[in-house]
Design a protein around this motif. Structure first.
Motif: not given
Ligand code: ADP
Length: 507
Positions: A380, A24, A402, A344, A315-317, A375-376, A384, A27, A400, A269
């Motif tokens: 996460s 993975k 999150t 995060l 929580i994001t990239r 990334y953790d 939440y 998404g 999305g 979740w």
């Molecule tokens: P994308 O696929 O564009 O990254 P989504 O919102 O579809 O965005 O999915 C993000 C997923 O990745 C969620 O499950 C979120 O909890 C997880 N995630 C994003 N950044 C981190 C992080 N730094 N540490 C842990 N989980 C993360």
């Protein structure tokens, strides 16, 4: 292959580059797993074909074994041998293709980002179809995803259907139109496609770079069903602003194009069973949520002196798509409004990572802000559970996840109204939406002012009365974001396509 269809359901084959939890990046992996599980529960035979990466979570694959067959597949004028492995992932049968090719396509220590990704995945798409063809299976649906396996659609109709392997209808899902896999036209020949036949404006020629081919365009043209991951994003990508050059193609093929909102894995979740949490909780017993907030604040050495101080999470990239400048603004605005903020996230973009490292250092021992640039997964879950609000100011967002996870954990989303955020979050103050669906705070224009206003509204709602906030938390926790609803929509599309195929006496 060891399984054949016995039930009255459909035989659905996903051909993909990702599948959670074993391989993975984003998404896409969650969708392949979550959708497959939901379709399996509905009585369909669902199988998945993946590359056999060296860097998979092998501990999540049970009964992995190599089959006693050697599959030969075409690439660049030659036949190459492949080993075929089979295993079970989350109760689903998965086939893994291991090419015996000198370039060691899937032994790179990462899924994507290699200089020869076009070759790697066009090879895989061809080998996956060859596997299905030689197995003698008669699948009803072959579902491919994103540009990596988009080649399946033209390969199927141009090569395999003419050989008599034509039982299936092709469904293609694009999870993000930003990534199209565009490459010089001659490269298409590597997997056996006819460049002269396909490098045309109505087939695979890229709409902007005319000397190139576009795998996503090919899949739109050649698939029977084309989907993306939310209804609003499906509209956005049909416009000049959102279509990344594919708007004309999508508009031309609009009758087969639809947006279906993703679900989330409500088993993984679930705050009432989540083992990563200090205390589990449910909408009927929110005491545990307060305890998780206290625990996280202590763990991160944030001030715990005010119980009713709003805790905002993100929580994001950290990539431009996610509105990084607005995330930065939200940190400072939260402080001005008297709240606390925890981020995060990590960034593949060096200058963004550096910028956030600077902010993290600045707030290193601040009692109200903490930035965790990594990334953790475990953390996460804690965030939440602990936060009162989650901020998602994306510039665009195909679906999305999150915002949906946040709601399941009682963290109220503050989002920009784009793509899937627009389809899953409905503003508390929006009188045009029935009260029972209103579940968050939204802003339209991607600027600091819009974000600030929605944050101010969220903070004043929170501070107005603990009872009304608690009712809101309970309401969002009870909303249904499971895969069942989305899977039913895919099922309907599949069944209609199969019925059309039968009606045209192709089967
Ligand atoms: P994308 O696929 O564009 O990254 P989504 O919102 O579809 O965005 O999915 C993000 C997923 O990745 C969620 O499950 C979120 O909890 C997880 N995630 C994003 N950044 C981190 C992080 N730094 N540490 C842990 N989980 C993360």
């Amino acid at each position: 292959l060891i399984l054949s269809k016995t039930s009255s359901g459909l035989n659905i084959i996903h051909i993909a580059a990702e599948m959670a939890p074993i391989a993975k990046v984003g998404g896409l992996g969650d969708v392949v797993c979550g959708l497959s599980k939901a379709l399996q529960r509905k009585g369909h035979l669902v199988e998945i074909i993946l590359p056999k990466y060296d860097c998979m979570q092998y501990d999540c694959i049970s009964d992995l074994k190599v089959l006693d067959v050697v599959l030969q597949s075409y690439f660049d004028g030659q036949l190459f041998k492949n080993k075929i492995w089979v295993g079970t992932v989350e109760g689903l049968p998965v086939y893994f293709i291991e090419p015996d090719h000198p370039a060691k396509f899937f032994w790179r220590g990462q899924l994507y980002g290699e200089h020869d990704d076009f070759k790697r995945f066009s090879y895989f798409s061809r080998a996956a179809l060859e596997l299905l063809y030689l197995s003698g299976k008669k699948p009803n649906i072959i579902h491919c995803h994103d540009w990596h396996t988009a080649f399946v659609a033209p390969l199927y109709w141009e090569i395999y259907a003419t050989r008599g392997f034509n039982s299936a209808r092709i469904c293609f899902t694009c999870h993000n139109f930003e990534y199209q896999g565009v490459a010089p036209a001659p490269e298409l020949a590597l997997c056996g496609l006819d460049v002269h036949h396909l490098h045309r404006p109505d087939r695979m020629q890229d709409n902007s770079a005319h000397d190139k081919v576009n795998p996503i365009k090919g899949a739109i043209v050649y698939s029977n069903i084309v989907t993306t991951v939310s209804p609003t994003y499906a509209q956005e990508v049909r416009s000049v602003e959102g279509g990344r050059g594919l708007q004309e193609t999508l508009n031309y093929h609009s009758r087969k194009f639809v947006g279906i909102l993703n679900g989330i894995d409500t088993g993984a979740w679930n705050p009432s069973t989540d083992n990563f949490l200090k205390v589990q909780y449910s909408p009927d017993d929110l005491q545990g949520k307060a305890q998780n907030k206290e625990t996280l604040r202590k763990h991160l050495k944030l001030s715990t002196s005010e119980t009713f101080q709003p805790l905002v999470g993100c929580i994001t990239r950290l990539v431009p798509q996610k509105g990084v400048h607005l995330i930065r603004h939200a940190i400072y605005r939260t402080l001005e409004l008297g709240g606390q903020f925890v981020l995060l996230g990590s960034s593949p973009v060096p200058h963004i990572q550096r910028e956030f490292e600077g902010i993290a250092n600045h707030f290193q021992s601040d009692p109200h802000v903490r930035l965790l640039l990594k990334y953790d997964e475990v953390l996460s879950h804690s965030i939440y559970a602990a936060t009162d609000m989650l901020i998602i100011p994306s510039l665009f967002e195909p679906c999305g996840l999150t915002q949906m996870i946040a709601m399941r954990y009682g963290s109220v989303p503050i989002v920009r109204s784009t793509g899937g955020l627009n389809d899953s979050v409905f503003d508390i103050d929006d009188d045009s939406v029935p009260v029972q669906f209103r579940n968050g705070f939204k802003f339209v224009t991607a600027d600091e002012q819009g974000l600030s206003q929605s944050m101010e509204r969220a903070f004043s709602y929170y501070l107005r009365s603990p009872e009304s906030w608690q009712q809101l938390v309970q309401k969002v926790m009870r909303m249904d974001f499971s895969w069942d609803t989305s899977a039913a929509q895919y099922e309907e599309l599949y069944e209609k396509a199969v019925a059309r195929a039968r009606a045209s006496k192709n089967l």
